[in-house]
Design a protein around this motif. Structure first.
Motif, PDB file in Angstrom:
ATOM      1  N   LEU A  97       0.834  -1.189   0.000  1.00  0.00           N
ATOM      2  CA  LEU A  97       0.000   0.000   0.000  1.00  0.00           C
ATOM      3  C   LEU A  97       0.876   1.248   0.000  1.00  0.00           C
ATOM      4  CD1 LEU A  97      -2.609  -1.022   2.732  1.00  0.00           C
ATOM      5  CD2 LEU A  97      -2.886  -1.159   0.255  1.00  0.00           C
ATOM      6  N   ASN A  98       0.409   2.266  -0.699  1.00  0.00           N
ATOM      7  CA  ASN A  98       1.082   3.556  -0.636  1.00  0.00           C
ATOM      8  C   ASN A  98       0.604   4.283   0.616  1.00  0.00           C
ATOM      9  OD1 ASN A  98       2.460   3.273  -3.099  1.00  0.00           O
ATOM     10  ND2 ASN A  98       0.633   3.880  -4.233  1.00  0.00           N
ATOM     11  N   GLU A  99       1.538   4.618   1.479  1.00  0.00           N
ATOM     12  CA  GLU A  99       1.168   5.266   2.741  1.00  0.00           C
ATOM     13  C   GLU A  99       0.706   6.688   2.496  1.00  0.00           C
ATOM     14  OE1 GLU A  99       2.993   5.875   7.217  1.00  0.00           O
ATOM     15  OE2 GLU A  99       4.362   5.649   5.532  1.00  0.00           O
ATOM     16  N   ARG A 100      -0.422   7.050   3.124  1.00  0.00           N
ATOM     17  CA  ARG A 100      -0.920   8.413   3.019  1.00  0.00           C
ATOM     18  C   ARG A 100      -0.120   9.330   3.934  1.00  0.00           C
ATOM     19  NH1 ARG A 100      -5.967   9.507   4.823  1.00  0.00           N
ATOM     20  NH2 ARG A 100      -5.953   7.706   6.213  1.00  0.00           N
ATOM     21  N   VAL A 101       0.100  10.541   3.462  1.00  0.00           N
ATOM     22  CA  VAL A 101       0.797  11.558   4.253  1.00  0.00           C
ATOM     23  C   VAL A 101       0.019  12.857   4.108  1.00  0.00           C
ATOM     24  CG1 VAL A 101       2.923  12.881   4.575  1.00  0.00           C
ATOM     25  CG2 VAL A 101       3.044  10.474   3.889  1.00  0.00           C
ATOM     26  N   VAL A 102      -0.297  13.494   5.252  1.00  0.00           N
ATOM     27  CA  VAL A 102      -0.975  14.793   5.244  1.00  0.00           C
ATOM     28  C   VAL A 102      -0.029  15.799   5.888  1.00  0.00           C
ATOM     29  CG1 VAL A 102      -3.034  16.084   5.888  1.00  0.00           C
ATOM     30  CG2 VAL A 102      -3.192  13.606   5.517  1.00  0.00           C
ATOM     31  N   GLU A 103       0.318  16.863   5.139  1.00  0.00           N
ATOM     32  CA  GLU A 103       1.342  17.791   5.638  1.00  0.00           C
ATOM     33  C   GLU A 103       0.909  19.242   5.431  1.00  0.00           C
ATOM     34  OE1 GLU A 103       4.745  20.485   5.406  1.00  0.00           O
ATOM     35  OE2 GLU A 103       3.547  19.833   3.686  1.00  0.00           O
ATOM     36  N   ARG A 104       1.164  20.065   6.437  1.00  0.00           N
ATOM     37  CA  ARG A 104       0.947  21.506   6.363  1.00  0.00           C
ATOM     38  C   ARG A 104       2.063  22.193   7.144  1.00  0.00           C
ATOM     39  NH1 ARG A 104      -2.206  20.068   3.207  1.00  0.00           N
ATOM     40  NH2 ARG A 104      -4.372  20.691   2.829  1.00  0.00           N
ATOM     41  N   SER A 105       2.801  23.040   6.450  1.00  0.00           N
ATOM     42  CA  SER A 105       3.839  23.878   7.086  1.00  0.00           C
ATOM     43  C   SER A 105       4.813  23.065   7.937  1.00  0.00           C
ATOM     44  CB  SER A 105       3.187  24.975   7.938  1.00  0.00           C
ATOM     45  OG  SER A 105       2.351  25.779   7.140  1.00  0.00           O
ATOM     46  N   GLY A 106       5.152  21.883   7.481  1.00  0.00           N
ATOM     47  CA  GLY A 106       6.121  21.049   8.190  1.00  0.00           C
ATOM     48  C   GLY A 106       5.528  20.093   9.194  1.00  0.00           C
ATOM     49  N   LEU A 107       4.252  20.273   9.562  1.00  0.00           N
ATOM     50  CA  LEU A 107       3.570  19.344  10.469  1.00  0.00           C
ATOM     51  C   LEU A 107       3.029  18.196   9.613  1.00  0.00           C
ATOM     52  CD1 LEU A 107       2.607  18.823  13.395  1.00  0.00           C
ATOM     53  CD2 LEU A 107       0.490  20.009  12.794  1.00  0.00           C
ATOM     54  N   THR A 108       3.488  16.975   9.895  1.00  0.00           N
ATOM     55  CA  THR A 108       3.192  15.839   9.024  1.00  0.00           C
ATOM     56  C   THR A 108       2.477  14.734   9.783  1.00  0.00           C
ATOM     57  OG1 THR A 108       5.212  16.323   7.763  1.00  0.00           O
ATOM     58  CG2 THR A 108       4.173  14.178   7.395  1.00  0.00           C
ATOM     59  N   LEU A 109       1.343  14.319   9.244  1.00  0.00           N
ATOM     60  CA  LEU A 109       0.546  13.243   9.827  1.00  0.00           C
ATOM     61  C   LEU A 109       0.657  11.999   8.959  1.00  0.00           C
ATOM     62  CD1 LEU A 109      -1.684  12.273  11.877  1.00  0.00           C
ATOM     63  CD2 LEU A 109      -3.352  13.073  10.181  1.00  0.00           C
ATOM     64  N   PHE A 110       0.925  10.848   9.623  1.00  0.00           N
ATOM     65  CA  PHE A 110       0.936   9.552   8.950  1.00  0.00           C
ATOM     66  C   PHE A 110      -0.260   8.760   9.488  1.00  0.00           C
ATOM     67  CE2 PHE A 110       5.273  11.111   9.275  1.00  0.00           C
ATOM     68  CZ  PHE A 110       5.739  10.990   7.970  1.00  0.00           C
ATOM     69  N   PRO A 111      -1.417   8.838   8.815  1.00  0.00           N
ATOM     70  CA  PRO A 111      -2.644   8.231   9.362  1.00  0.00           C
ATOM     71  C   PRO A 111      -2.546   6.728   9.612  1.00  0.00           C
ATOM     72  CG  PRO A 111      -3.165   9.747   7.572  1.00  0.00           C
ATOM     73  CD  PRO A 111      -1.688   9.573   7.571  1.00  0.00           C
ATOM     74  N   GLU A 112      -1.900   5.988   8.701  1.00  0.00           N
ATOM     75  CA  GLU A 112      -1.812   4.544   8.885  1.00  0.00           C
ATOM     76  C   GLU A 112      -0.924   4.160  10.070  1.00  0.00           C
ATOM     77  OE1 GLU A 112      -1.856   5.867   5.737  1.00  0.00           O
ATOM     78  OE2 GLU A 112      -3.848   5.052   5.313  1.00  0.00           O
ATOM     79  N   ARG A 113       0.058   4.988  10.346  1.00  0.00           N
ATOM     80  CA  ARG A 113       0.946   4.732  11.493  1.00  0.00           C
ATOM     81  C   ARG A 113       0.404   5.343  12.782  1.00  0.00           C
ATOM     82  NH1 ARG A 113       6.770   6.887   9.813  1.00  0.00           N
ATOM     83  NH2 ARG A 113       6.377   6.915   7.578  1.00  0.00           N
ATOM     84  N   MET A 114      -0.574   6.262  12.643  1.00  0.00           N
ATOM     85  CA  MET A 114      -1.090   7.038  13.771  1.00  0.00           C
ATOM     86  C   MET A 114       0.055   7.782  14.458  1.00  0.00           C
ATOM     87  SD  MET A 114      -4.265   4.788  15.327  1.00  0.00           S
ATOM     88  CE  MET A 114      -3.328   3.337  15.793  1.00  0.00           C
ATOM     89  N   GLU A 115       0.849   8.488  13.643  1.00  0.00           N
ATOM     90  CA  GLU A 115       1.980   9.267  14.120  1.00  0.00           C
ATOM     91  C   GLU A 115       1.912  10.686  13.565  1.00  0.00           C
ATOM     92  OE1 GLU A 115       5.452   5.833  14.640  1.00  0.00           O
ATOM     93  OE2 GLU A 115       5.622   7.342  13.050  1.00  0.00           O
ATOM     94  N   LEU A 116       2.390  11.636  14.366  1.00  0.00           N
ATOM     95  CA  LEU A 116       2.473  13.032  13.962  1.00  0.00           C
ATOM     96  C   LEU A 116       3.902  13.497  14.180  1.00  0.00           C
ATOM     97  CD1 LEU A 116       0.686  15.524  13.081  1.00  0.00           C
ATOM     98  CD2 LEU A 116       0.602  16.098  15.522  1.00  0.00           C
ATOM     99  N   SER A 117       4.483  14.139  13.170  1.00  0.00           N
ATOM    100  CA  SER A 117       5.873  14.573  13.300  1.00  0.00           C
ATOM    101  C   SER A 117       6.027  16.037  12.928  1.00  0.00           C
ATOM    102  CB  SER A 117       6.793  13.718  12.411  1.00  0.00           C
ATOM    103  OG  SER A 117       6.594  14.030  11.039  1.00  0.00           O
ATOM    104  N   PHE A 118       7.048  16.641  13.516  1.00  0.00           N
ATOM    105  CA  PHE A 118       7.412  18.021  13.206  1.00  0.00           C
ATOM    106  C   PHE A 118       8.915  18.119  13.425  1.00  0.00           C
ATOM    107  CE2 PHE A 118       7.764  22.630  14.182  1.00  0.00           C
ATOM    108  CZ  PHE A 118       7.219  23.117  12.997  1.00  0.00           C
ATOM    109  N   GLY A 119       9.641  18.371  12.348  1.00  0.00           N
ATOM    110  CA  GLY A 119      11.096  18.305  12.446  1.00  0.00           C
ATOM    111  C   GLY A 119      11.518  16.883  12.762  1.00  0.00           C
ATOM    112  N   GLU A 120      12.318  16.740  13.815  1.00  0.00           N
ATOM    113  CA  GLU A 120      12.779  15.405  14.211  1.00  0.00           C
ATOM    114  C   GLU A 120      11.937  14.809  15.330  1.00  0.00           C
ATOM    115  OE1 GLU A 120      16.902  15.663  15.169  1.00  0.00           O
ATOM    116  OE2 GLU A 120      17.535  16.140  13.117  1.00  0.00           O
ATOM    117  N   LYS A 121      10.932  15.527  15.790  1.00  0.00           N
ATOM    118  CA  LYS A 121      10.088  15.039  16.886  1.00  0.00           C
ATOM    119  C   LYS A 121       8.888  14.280  16.347  1.00  0.00           C
ATOM    120  CE  LYS A 121      11.308  18.724  20.160  1.00  0.00           C
ATOM    121  NZ  LYS A 121      10.782  19.816  21.011  1.00  0.00           N
TER     122      LYS A 121
END
Length: 235
Positions: free
Chosen positions: A128-152
């Motif tokens: 599956l191609n993983e979905r990624v939702v991103e705005r101004s560097g804030l990135t959501l990975f819905p399938e992983r249920m993870e939210l990242s910003f920079g290295e955090k």
């Protein structure tokens, strides 16, 4: 890199025997010895698969299976002396992938572990191609249920993921409360109004932990919108 198996079994002798067989097959094992905060242990170690007993101190395995399912879709195999039909149905209905009754052959357990790892991570895993939702560097990975910003990175629950995906997709536009209710609970007729506010509060804290201040703006009587401003590092 070898897979990690978390063993949640209050019979320490059996847990050690399982760990020994798992190591023999080239996997890593984590044996849980305290049973009050199993979800915390899961989040810290992030195992690839969980072996879970039904009868545990404090809360039973069904409870912990449900808790793990709020943050992960990793394989969960129950191992239990309960051999009734309803016990197996309960396990599967609460999110388990398989159920093994005691006494068991260790080779059967290992075979089922290998099968689940292949299904989820290996040759049989869906491509599956993983979905990624991103705005101004804030990135959501819905399938992983993870939210990242920079290295955090922070982990999210399922509902937090749904809520953030809506806010990120619309940002910086307003998302109405009614739309959030409908997406999170299908209908808000039987959900307390304050419940949404609680989830918004949790998501605010997780965004703030990434270094983003005042990320979610409340529009009184209407809804919420995501506006991303972040802390500047001070030399």
């Amino acid at each position: 890199m070898s897979s990690t198996i978390m063993i949640v079994e209050d019979d320490i002798k059996m847990a050690e025997l399982l760990a020994s067989h798992i190591k023999r097959y080239g996997y890593e094992s984590i044996v849980i010895e305290e049973f009050d905060n199993i979800l915390d242990d899961f989040n810290k170690t992030k195992p690839d698969l969980v072996l879970l007993d039904v009868n545990l101190p404090s809360f039973n395995g069904y409870y912990w299976c449900r808790q793990i399912r709020t943050v992960s879709t990793c394989p969960i195999i129950f191992i239990s002396a309960r051999n009734g039909e309803m016990d197996q149905v309960m396990a599967l209905e609460n999110g388990a992938d398989d159920y093994i009754t005691k006494p068991f052959y260790y080779e059967v357990v290992m075979s089922k572990i290998r099968s689940q790892l292949r299904r989820v991570y290996g040759e049989y895993a869906p491509k599956l191609n993983e979905r990624v939702v991103e705005r101004s560097g804030l990135t959501l990975f819905p399938e992983r249920m993870e939210l990242s910003f920079g290295e955090k990175v922070v982990n999210l629950t399922k509902k937090e993921t749904v809520l953030l995906e809506m806010l990120l997709t619309k940002s910086p536009l307003l998302v109405k409360r009614e739309a959030l209710f409908e997406q999170l609970w299908d209908t808000h007729a039987y959900v307390d109004e304050n419940t949404l506010s609680v989830y918004i509060g949790r998501v605010r804290k997780k965004i703030q932990s990434l270094g983003i201040n005042d990320g979610i703006e409340t529009i009184r009587g209407a809804g919420y919108r995501l506006i991303i401003t972040w802390k500047k590092d001070i030399d």
